[in-house]
Design an enzyme around this catalytic site. Structure first.
Site, PDB file in Angstrom:
ATOM      1  N   TRP A 121       0.828  -1.202   0.000  1.00  0.00           N
ATOM      2  CA  TRP A 121       0.000   0.000   0.000  1.00  0.00           C
ATOM      3  C   TRP A 121       0.864   1.254   0.000  1.00  0.00           C
ATOM      4  O   TRP A 121       0.499   2.264  -0.617  1.00  0.00           O
ATOM      5  CB  TRP A 121      -0.958   0.000   1.197  1.00  0.00           C
ATOM      6  CG  TRP A 121      -1.920  -1.150   1.155  1.00  0.00           C
ATOM      7  CD1 TRP A 121      -1.944  -2.245   1.972  1.00  0.00           C
ATOM      8  CD2 TRP A 121      -2.992  -1.337   0.216  1.00  0.00           C
ATOM      9  NE1 TRP A 121      -2.954  -3.089   1.599  1.00  0.00           N
ATOM     10  CE2 TRP A 121      -3.618  -2.557   0.534  1.00  0.00           C
ATOM     11  CE3 TRP A 121      -3.481  -0.592  -0.856  1.00  0.00           C
ATOM     12  CZ2 TRP A 121      -4.702  -3.050  -0.183  1.00  0.00           C
ATOM     13  CZ3 TRP A 121      -4.564  -1.084  -1.577  1.00  0.00           C
ATOM     14  CH2 TRP A 121      -5.160  -2.296  -1.230  1.00  0.00           C
ATOM     15  N   ASP A 205      -0.802   6.578   6.570  1.00  0.00           N
ATOM     16  CA  ASP A 205      -1.859   5.662   6.162  1.00  0.00           C
ATOM     17  C   ASP A 205      -2.087   4.736   7.354  1.00  0.00           C
ATOM     18  O   ASP A 205      -1.289   3.838   7.604  1.00  0.00           O
ATOM     19  CB  ASP A 205      -1.426   4.879   4.916  1.00  0.00           C
ATOM     20  CG  ASP A 205      -2.443   3.808   4.525  1.00  0.00           C
ATOM     21  OD1 ASP A 205      -3.388   3.556   5.299  1.00  0.00           O
ATOM     22  OD2 ASP A 205      -2.272   3.214   3.443  1.00  0.00           O
ATOM     23  N   LYS A 229     -11.435  -1.916   8.162  1.00  0.00           N
ATOM     24  CA  LYS A 229     -10.526  -2.844   8.840  1.00  0.00           C
ATOM     25  C   LYS A 229     -10.719  -2.804  10.346  1.00  0.00           C
ATOM     26  O   LYS A 229     -11.231  -3.739  10.920  1.00  0.00           O
ATOM     27  CB  LYS A 229      -9.095  -2.539   8.441  1.00  0.00           C
ATOM     28  CG  LYS A 229      -8.800  -3.173   7.094  1.00  0.00           C
ATOM     29  CD  LYS A 229      -7.864  -2.416   6.246  1.00  0.00           C
ATOM     30  CE  LYS A 229      -7.867  -3.017   4.850  1.00  0.00           C
ATOM     31  NZ  LYS A 229      -7.007  -2.293   3.943  1.00  0.00           N
TER      32      LYS A 229
HETATM   33  C1  LIG Z   1      -6.614  -1.883   2.848  1.00  0.00           C
HETATM   34  C2  LIG Z   1      -5.567  -0.856   2.818  1.00  0.00           C
HETATM   35  C3  LIG Z   1      -5.598   0.188   1.897  1.00  0.00           C
HETATM   36  C4  LIG Z   1      -6.671   0.284   0.845  1.00  0.00           C
HETATM   37  O1  LIG Z   1      -7.840   0.715   1.429  1.00  0.00           O
HETATM   38  P1  LIG Z   1      -9.146   1.044   0.544  1.00  0.00           P
HETATM   39  O2  LIG Z   1     -10.051   1.676   1.549  1.00  0.00           O
HETATM   40  O3  LIG Z   1      -9.634  -0.245  -0.004  1.00  0.00           O
HETATM   41  O4  LIG Z   1      -8.742   1.987  -0.533  1.00  0.00           O
HETATM   42  C5  LIG Z   1      -4.616   1.140   1.967  1.00  0.00           C
HETATM   43  N1  LIG Z   1      -3.653   1.083   2.889  1.00  0.00           N
HETATM   44  C6  LIG Z   1      -3.575   0.103   3.803  1.00  0.00           C
HETATM   45  C7  LIG Z   1      -2.468   0.087   4.815  1.00  0.00           C
HETATM   46  C8  LIG Z   1      -4.531  -0.902   3.789  1.00  0.00           C
HETATM   47  O5  LIG Z   1      -4.469  -1.898   4.694  1.00  0.00           O
END
Ligand SMILES: *Cc1c(COP(=O)(O)O)cnc(C)c1O
Length: 398
Positions: A121, A205, A229
């Site tokens: 990511w 992030d 998540k």
């Molecule tokens: C799942 C994830 C993403 C992507 O998230 P979306 O909401 O599907 O765009 C980005 N960064 C991390 C660390 C993730 O675990």
């Protein structure tokens, strides 16, 4: 395969209470939710708070949703200990869309964004920011300050391994690397942050670990993530951002990308994903009912520890399992490992676990192997059941 009834494992029914049809869902996202929260959602879908209308049918301008918005803001701030000079925004497009929304708002003409690339990511954030700057043509650039591809993203860098550009506007990090199973932690298992150059702010992030433990939010300029998540269900993106950054964000971008608009309009400049936002509210209340973030952090370290200890009992030279992440950087949210015997044994592991009521353990298609996600809502009993299965499977197959 050995009949599962012959093993000493806790059966699914015993683990979940007899009559439950639910499995332990170790999926990385969307992921498991607390059972009591699902019951609440079931009832609110039919009739929200005695209004005679379900949560999916309310007006986003009505007084019920006004109250939801106010309450979520209050709860996220109090449970997350978020300082008053931060905005709590709910947007759409997932964490992935923040890859260009962040530079669109916060990377001025001619400035540089430094990215610490620690996984899949993080790589996507770097690539998308680069693509954004090249099509926006503002002379802004993106710099890779660290790239962990050399050891398959199994460890996270010390400060000495990071090479910043001369004066970055901000530094982008990924606090938990969901695919590879690494998390920025110190020796006590608490959130660790890189030392960023003076004048730069930190963008994180936090998609797969925000609210996993207590954390000093004031160390960040901005934290973002999809809710699906650790925070609720898919459909909304939380953005925790310092107000002075919102104030000086670019206005020369489409309106619906502007943090300022979402701040001014209480995250509803248009029809928002109300259901997903409402689930974040329930999740935050649930965290508070469990003792808050401090208790969550202690429980998460204990839960992950059960699984890592089981793996370590059968790892090392000639061992049955190969945990992926370097010990010091092991994630408390996503535990990644393989069977030393190869992919066929991995498949047998995943299938065997499923027979015992534990599902979605297959690793990401990019990494193979297994991944057990142990977000806040995964009960201790689920982790204990998986630890037992890890021991049992190695004994039977090793
Ligand atoms: C799942 C994830 C993403 C992507 O998230 P979306 O909401 O599907 O765009 C980005 N960064 C991390 C660390 C993730 O675990």
């Amino acid at each position: 395969m050995t009949p599962t009834t012959a093993s000493a494992l806790t059966s699914q029914a015993a683990a979940r209470g007899s009559g439950s049809t639910r499995v332990y869902n170790f999926g990385a996202g969307p992921s498991t939710l607390p059972e009591e929260m699902i019951r609440q959602i079931q009832s609110d879908i039919y009739d929200y708070a005695g209004t005679g209308m379900g949560i999916l049918e309310l007006s986003h301008r009505g007084k019920e949703y006004d109250a939801i918005v106010a309450e979520i803001d209050r709860d996220v701030r109090s449970v997350g200990n978020i300082p008053a000079d931060y905005d709590v925004l709910f947007m759409t497009g997932g964490a992935t869309s923040q890859n260009y929304i962040v530079p669109a708002n916060l990377l001025p003409e001619g400035a540089t964004a430094d990215h610490i690339v620690t996984g899949h990511w993080a790589q996507g954030s770097f690539d998308d920011a680069k693509q954004y700057t090249s099509c926006h043509n503002s002379g802004a650039t993106v710099h890779s300050a660290y790239h962990g591809g050399g050891d398959k993203f199994a460890h996270l860098p010390a400060d000495s391994e990071i090479c910043y550009s001369k004066s970055p506007a901000y530094v982008h990090m990924t606090s938990n690397n969901t695919l590879y199973g690494t998390q920025w932690l110190d020796a006590q298992g608490r959130t660790r942050l890189p030392n960023v150059p003076a004048g730069a702010f930190l963008v994180s992030d936090g998609c797969s670990d925000f609210f996993w433990d207590e954390m000093d939010v004031s160390k960040f300029g901005l934290i973002y993530g999809g809710a699906q998540k650790n925070m609720g269900t898919a459909g909304t993106t939380f953005v925790i951002v310092r107000k002075d950054l919102v104030a000086r964000a670019s206005k020369a971008i489409p309106r619906m990308l502007q943090y300022g608009l979402f701040s001014k309009e209480e995250s509803r400049p248009n029809t928002p994903p109300m259901f997903a936002i409402y689930t974040v509210g329930l999740m935050v209340k649930w965290v508070r009912s469990q003792g808050g973030l401090k208790a969550m952090g202690q429980r998460n370290r204990m839960k992950a520890g059960l699984i890592y200890d089981a793996l370590d009992r059968h790892a090392g030279t000639g061992g049955f399992y190969l945990p992926h992440a370097a010990k010091a950087d092991r994630s408390m949210m996503n535990i990644t490992f393989k069977c030393a015997a190869g992919p066929a044994m991995d498949d047998a592991f995943v299938a065997g676990a499923r027979e015992h009521g534990m599902d979605v353990l297959k690793g990401h298609r990019m990494t193979g192997g297994m991944r057990a996600s142990t977000y806040n809502a995964m009960p201790v009993e689920g982790c204990r059941a998986l630890a037992e299965f890890i021991d049992d499977f190695a004994r039977r197959k090793g």
